[in-house]
Design a protein around this motif. Structure first.
Motif, short mmCIF file in Angstrom:
data_model
loop_
_atom_site.label_atom_id
_atom_site.label_comp_id
_atom_site.label_asym_id
_atom_site.label_seq_id
_atom_site.Cartn_x
_atom_site.Cartn_y
_atom_site.Cartn_z
N VAL A 44 1.94 6.40 -5.36
CA VAL A 44 0.78 5.50 -5.23
C VAL A 44 0.40 5.22 -3.79
CG1 VAL A 44 1.42 4.32 -7.40
CG2 VAL A 44 2.19 3.40 -5.21
N TRP A 45 -0.89 4.86 -3.61
CA TRP A 45 -1.37 4.29 -2.36
C TRP A 45 -2.48 3.29 -2.74
CZ3 TRP A 45 0.96 3.96 2.02
CH2 TRP A 45 0.29 3.53 3.16
N HIS A 46 -2.33 2.04 -2.34
CA HIS A 46 -3.24 0.97 -2.76
C HIS A 46 -3.46 1.00 -4.28
CE1 HIS A 46 -3.85 0.22 1.41
NE2 HIS A 46 -4.60 1.27 1.64
N LEU A 63 2.72 6.48 -0.70
CA LEU A 63 2.32 7.75 -0.08
C LEU A 63 1.97 7.57 1.40
CD1 LEU A 63 0.26 9.08 -3.10
CD2 LEU A 63 2.54 9.84 -2.34
N GLY A 64 2.82 6.76 2.07
CA GLY A 64 2.65 6.54 3.51
C GLY A 64 3.95 6.00 4.10
N ALA A 65 3.90 5.74 5.42
CA ALA A 65 5.10 5.22 6.10
C ALA A 65 5.15 3.69 6.04
CB ALA A 65 5.10 5.68 7.55
N GLY A 66 4.01 3.07 6.23
CA GLY A 66 3.94 1.61 6.22
C GLY A 66 3.69 1.12 4.80
N GLY A 94 6.18 14.86 8.65
CA GLY A 94 5.10 15.42 9.48
C GLY A 94 4.42 14.37 10.35
N MET A 95 4.73 13.10 10.14
CA MET A 95 4.09 12.05 10.95
C MET A 95 4.75 11.91 12.32
SD MET A 95 3.07 9.14 8.16
CE MET A 95 4.32 9.39 6.92
N GLY A 96 6.03 12.28 12.41
CA GLY A 96 6.73 12.17 13.70
C GLY A 96 6.08 13.05 14.76
O1 LIG Z 1 1.50 3.82 7.36
C1 LIG Z 1 0.99 4.94 7.27
O2 LIG Z 1 1.50 5.93 6.70
C2 LIG Z 1 -0.35 5.17 7.90
O3 LIG Z 1 -0.67 4.10 8.75
C3 LIG Z 1 -1.39 5.29 6.84
O4 LIG Z 1 -1.71 4.02 6.42
#
Ligand SMILES: O=C(O)[C@H](O)CO
Ligand SMILES: NC(=O)c1ccc[n+]([C@@H]2O[C@H](COP(=O)([O-])OP(=O)(O)OC[C@H]3O[C@@H](n4cnc5c(N)ncnc54)[C@H](O)[C@@H]3O)[C@@H](O)[C@H]2O)c1
Length: 312
Positions: A44-46, A63-66, A94-96
């Motif tokens: 999920v996201w929101h 589906l995110g980091a935060g 992949g966000m790193g």
């Molecule tokens: O936290 C996160 O993955 C990004 O900021 C997307 O909201």
């Protein structure tokens, strides 16, 4: 195994097809309003409250980091997701690398004084400027977690002195670690470039205020890669106008999209991007989720579970 998927903007058919490939025993479906059929996992996201409420799920994946948005929804609707159902988040996936690209490019931009040369260019001035020196350009990372650690690694590789501040002491090779509110002042005092990678929690909202910014080195910089709520935007403008801060680059804002009337849009020493510093990479995220679900099904210990009391 039944998996439901909900994201307001992602390519849902792609996610469903790739998840089905990596979890052959699973039936993955897009959740739509009114779907109350059984599910074992939710991605999920929101999410709407009704998507999760009353379900006997094995786990939920943000589906995110935060995870601040789902946790704040949970605070208002505790019955949406009982404590017994674990909530997972994306760790790096992949966000790193994206955060490294963003931070290294901007730190080098400031270190090589390209901001000053751009200002000179506006005035058609041809004037070499004195170099900055790495020993006077200490990087201070607030939030030395998965992404903060990656950013620290990449800036160390470019020869900058790097320090970090977090709740508990970290052991990152080559990085001076400061921990807790009692060490925040010492952390800030030598910091020239402040990089924010904290989670949005009750303790961190508004943490980057004028008092904090005034503790930085003179002619410092702020790079906010975390959440807009961490920064008191009026205080940021004050620190810029007082010339305490030489510049700021902001990817996130207390209200997004940033309202047109915000003075941040036109400030000559502010650069901004529309919350794109590090986006969820489907391939890496799907591989992580498939691996984690497989581990959960086998009863293995898996990483990425959110500590709801801590808030991240
Ligand atoms: O936290 C996160 O993955 C990004 O900021 C997307 O909201
Ligand atoms: N702008 C973007 O595109 C984008 C993309 C991904 C993540 N983010 C943000 O980056 C944040 C960090 O992501 P991560 O995966 O590194 O999270 P993480 O949980 O791995 O790291 C968070 C770090 O902050 C520290 N921390 C938490 N509360 C603290 C406090 N009160 N005082 C001091 N330190 C504290 C923790 O010790 C931890 O080291 C996310 O919560 C999200 O808000 C932004």
């Amino acid at each position: 195994m039944e998996i439901i998927f909900y994201h307001p903007t992602f390519d849902t058919p792609y996610w469903i097809a790739q998840l089905s490939k990596q979890l052959p025993g699973a039936n993955v479906r897009e959740w739509k309003k009114g779907d109350n059929e059984h599910a074992d996992y939710a991605l999920v996201w929101h999410p709407p409250v009704e998507m999760l409420q009353g379900r006997d799920l094995k786990a939920v994946f943000a589906l995110g980091a935060g995870v601040d948005s789902i946790l704040s929804k949970l605070k208002a609707n505790p019955e949406m997701l009982p404590e017994s159902i674990p909530l997972f988040r994306l760790e790096d996936t992949g966000m790193g690398l994206q955060m490294q690209e963003y931070a290294v490019s901007q730190v080098l931009h400031w270190f090589r004084r390209f901001d000053d040369y751009q200002a000179q260019q506006q005035k058609s001035e041809w004037q070499p400027l004195a170099d900055y020196h790495r020993e006077d350009f200490t990087i201070g990372i607030m939030g030395a977690g998965v992404l903060g650690g990656k950013v620290a690694e990449s800036l160390l590789a470019w020869g900058f002195p790097v320090r970090c501040w977090s709740r508990s002491r970290k052991t990152l090779p080559g990085v001076q670690s400061f921990a807790g509110t009692e060490e925040l002042g010492d952390f800030l005092r030598e910091t020239r470039v402040l990089i924010n990678l904290l989670p949005n929690t009750a303790e961190t909202v508004g943490i980057i205020n004028l008092d904090l910014l005034n503790q930085l080195q003179d002619n410092s910089y702020l790079l906010n890669l975390a959440r807009g709520v961490h920064v008191v935007e009026d205080d940021l403008l004050q620190a810029l106008n007082d010339n305490k801060l030489k510049g700021a680059m902001l990817d996130v804002f207390s209200r997004e999209p940033l309202p047109q009337e915000s003075p941040l849009w036109q400030h000559p020493r502010v650069v901004m991007t529309p919350h794109i510093a590090a986006v969820t990479r489907p391939q890496e995220a799907i591989a992580y989720i498939a691996r984690t679900i497989t581990g959960l099904e086998r009863g293995d210990h898996v990483s990425g579970q959110v500590d709801r009391q801590r808030g991240y």
